[in-house]
Design an enzyme around this catalytic site. Structure first.
Site, PDB file in Angstrom:
ATOM      1  CE  LYS A 170      31.897  48.127  33.934  1.00  0.00           C
ATOM      2  NZ  LYS A 170      33.173  48.171  33.203  1.00  0.00           N
ATOM      3  CE  LYS A 195      32.655  42.381  37.321  1.00  0.00           C
ATOM      4  NZ  LYS A 195      33.983  42.391  36.791  1.00  0.00           N
ATOM      5  CE  LYS A 202      41.164  46.021  37.683  1.00  0.00           C
ATOM      6  NZ  LYS A 202      40.156  46.001  36.594  1.00  0.00           N
TER       7      LYS A 202
HETATM    8  P1  ADP Z   1      37.059  44.813  37.010  1.00  0.00           P
HETATM    9  O1  ADP Z   1      35.592  44.589  37.076  1.00  0.00           O
HETATM   10  O2  ADP Z   1      37.737  44.374  38.273  1.00  0.00           O
HETATM   11  O3  ADP Z   1      37.471  46.213  36.599  1.00  0.00           O
HETATM   12  P2  ADP Z   1      38.190  44.034  34.383  1.00  0.00           P
HETATM   13  O4  ADP Z   1      37.065  44.580  33.568  1.00  0.00           O
HETATM   14  O5  ADP Z   1      39.472  44.762  34.373  1.00  0.00           O
HETATM   15  O6  ADP Z   1      37.640  43.801  35.905  1.00  0.00           O
HETATM   16  O7  ADP Z   1      38.419  42.519  33.940  1.00  0.00           O
HETATM   17  C1  ADP Z   1      39.675  41.868  33.866  1.00  0.00           C
HETATM   18  C2  ADP Z   1      39.434  40.367  33.826  1.00  0.00           C
HETATM   19  O8  ADP Z   1      39.065  39.917  35.135  1.00  0.00           O
HETATM   20  C3  ADP Z   1      38.295  39.937  32.895  1.00  0.00           C
HETATM   21  O9  ADP Z   1      38.675  38.755  32.220  1.00  0.00           O
HETATM   22  C4  ADP Z   1      37.156  39.654  33.823  1.00  0.00           C
HETATM   23  O10 ADP Z   1      36.268  38.677  33.309  1.00  0.00           O
HETATM   24  C5  ADP Z   1      37.877  39.134  35.062  1.00  0.00           C
HETATM   25  N1  ADP Z   1      37.083  39.383  36.263  1.00  0.00           N
HETATM   26  C6  ADP Z   1      36.722  40.593  36.750  1.00  0.00           C
HETATM   27  N2  ADP Z   1      36.016  40.467  37.886  1.00  0.00           N
HETATM   28  C7  ADP Z   1      35.924  39.128  38.124  1.00  0.00           C
HETATM   29  C8  ADP Z   1      35.309  38.350  39.152  1.00  0.00           C
HETATM   30  N3  ADP Z   1      34.656  38.937  40.145  1.00  0.00           N
HETATM   31  N4  ADP Z   1      35.418  37.004  39.091  1.00  0.00           N
HETATM   32  C9  ADP Z   1      36.080  36.400  38.073  1.00  0.00           C
HETATM   33  N5  ADP Z   1      36.684  37.080  37.070  1.00  0.00           N
HETATM   34  C10 ADP Z   1      36.605  38.427  37.082  1.00  0.00           C
END
Ligand code: ADP
Ligand code: NA
Length: 330
Positions: A115, A198, A201
């Site tokens: 990040k 991955k 958002k």
């Molecule tokens: P983001 O990267 O979308 O901001 P968050 O940090 O809000 O995600 O994570 C919320 C949940 O979603 C966590 O449990 C995270 O492990 C899961 N998560 C986020 N991105 C993925 C992905 N690409 N595949 C599977 N799980 C994910």
């Protein structure tokens, strides 16, 4: 209740949750409401570690994520659904854990490295460095036995376990040492344009399916997904990450195994698979978005749900902080 405790969180970044959030985490949250004493948190303190949004935008994003969690099937009668910033206990416990974390240990967190490398900011906030420790506090406050997360959070959960054990060893048994609950097939949904990363958002629009996307947009994103130059439909995450990602998404939405999907599409072209994936995602996203809009039409009700959730959360978190602080000598 003598049910095992479960805790997890999602950041209110962006205007919507993305497909990976739902398949990797939130779907399991919904399933775990029954059979577990469940606590689910919109982690807004984590949403200002990069460029902080406008105050009103952040408040609205918190409501959007809340509405989406309800639309996904969370039921405030069967789980505590609350907002992190409503409970000062989170930063209160975080401070104690920060003082137990080694600088090198925190520096090894790969998400911090990713990040900070990508943020492009000329000044890196210290919060981006310490947020995995706040995340440890988020979990330990609730004495969670299980933490349903995607694969990307495995390292942070390991840090959480280490901190719990370290505190317990120094001050006596205080925290439950939590286990990660990581589903198999959909634990890591990949970016459609860059299958080496991955889906998130905070990544570029085109590689991320937001659950608020219109059907036409979803279809376009799936059809443009990066695959490979072969033509064989085969699940092989190493050699064919983009195609395997599509197989995993399809399997998750149709509640079957990737092997079954692989068999179903064997001998067909990538186009056929992409059509089917787009259809499956749209079939879920369309009613989901409609339900979310309905819920957002009544923000006062959302605020009431969150106030109730905060009250339930405070009962547990308050006890944990009081206990931990007394043990430290405060
Ligand atoms: P983001 O990267 O979308 O901001 P968050 O940090 O809000 O995600 O994570 C919320 C949940 O979603 C966590 O449990 C995270 O492990 C899961 N998560 C986020 N991105 C993925 C992905 N690409 N595949 C599977 N799980 C994910
Ligand atoms: Na429950």
């Amino acid at each position: 209740t003598n049910q095992p405790r479960v805790l997890s969180g999602i950041q209110p970044t962006g205007e919507s949750m993305q497909l990976g959030n739902y398949l990797g985490a939130v779907r399991n949250w919904v399933a775990m409401q029954d059979g577990y004493d469940a606590y689910y948190c919109v982690v807004d303190l984590h949403a200002i570690t990069l460029e902080p949004p406008e105050p009103e935008a952040l408040r609205q994003r918190t409501r959007i994520v809340t509405a989406q969690l309800l639309a996904a099937g969370l039921d405030p009668d069967r789980c505590a659904l609350f907002v992190q910033s409503h409970l000062p206990e989170h930063p209160q416990l975080s401070w104690v854990l920060e003082c137990l974390t080694g600088f090198g240990e925190a520096s090894r967190m790969t998400q911090f490295k990713d990040k900070s490398a990508k943020s492009g900011a000329d000044r890196q906030g210290v919060g981006l460095f310490t947020y995995p420790i706040l995340q440890a506090a988020d979990i330990l406050l609730y004495q969670a036995d299980q933490v349903p997360i995607g694969e990307d959070q495995r390292q942070h959960l390991e840090l959480t376990r280490n901190l719990a054990q370290r505190f317990n060893a120094k001050y006596g048994d205080t925290f439950v040492v939590p286990e990660a609950f990581i589903g198999k097939a959909a634990a890591k949904i990949l970016d459609l344009q860059d299958p080496s990363a991955k889906m998130s958002k905070s990544r570029a629009e085109n590689g991320t399916i937001f659950l608020s996307d219109d059907p036409g947009v979803i279809t376009k994103k799936v059809k443009r997904a990066v695959t490979d130059t072969e033509s064989e439909i085969r699940f092989d995450p190493e050699a064919k990450p983009g195609l395997s990602n599509l197989l995993a998404i399809h399997a998750a939405f149709t509640d079957t195994s990737v092997e079954a999907v692989e068999k179903e599409f064997a001998g067909q072209g990538y186009g056929a698979l992409k059509n089917a994936v787009a259809e499956a995602v749209v079939a879920f996203a369309q009613p989901f978005a409609a339900r979310t809009r309905e819920l957002l039409d009544d923000p006062a009700e959302l605020d009431r749900i969150l106030a109730r959730g905060a009250e339930r959360a405070r009962a547990v978190a308050g006890r944990t902080v009081a206990d931990a602080y007394a043990k430290v000598g405060f």
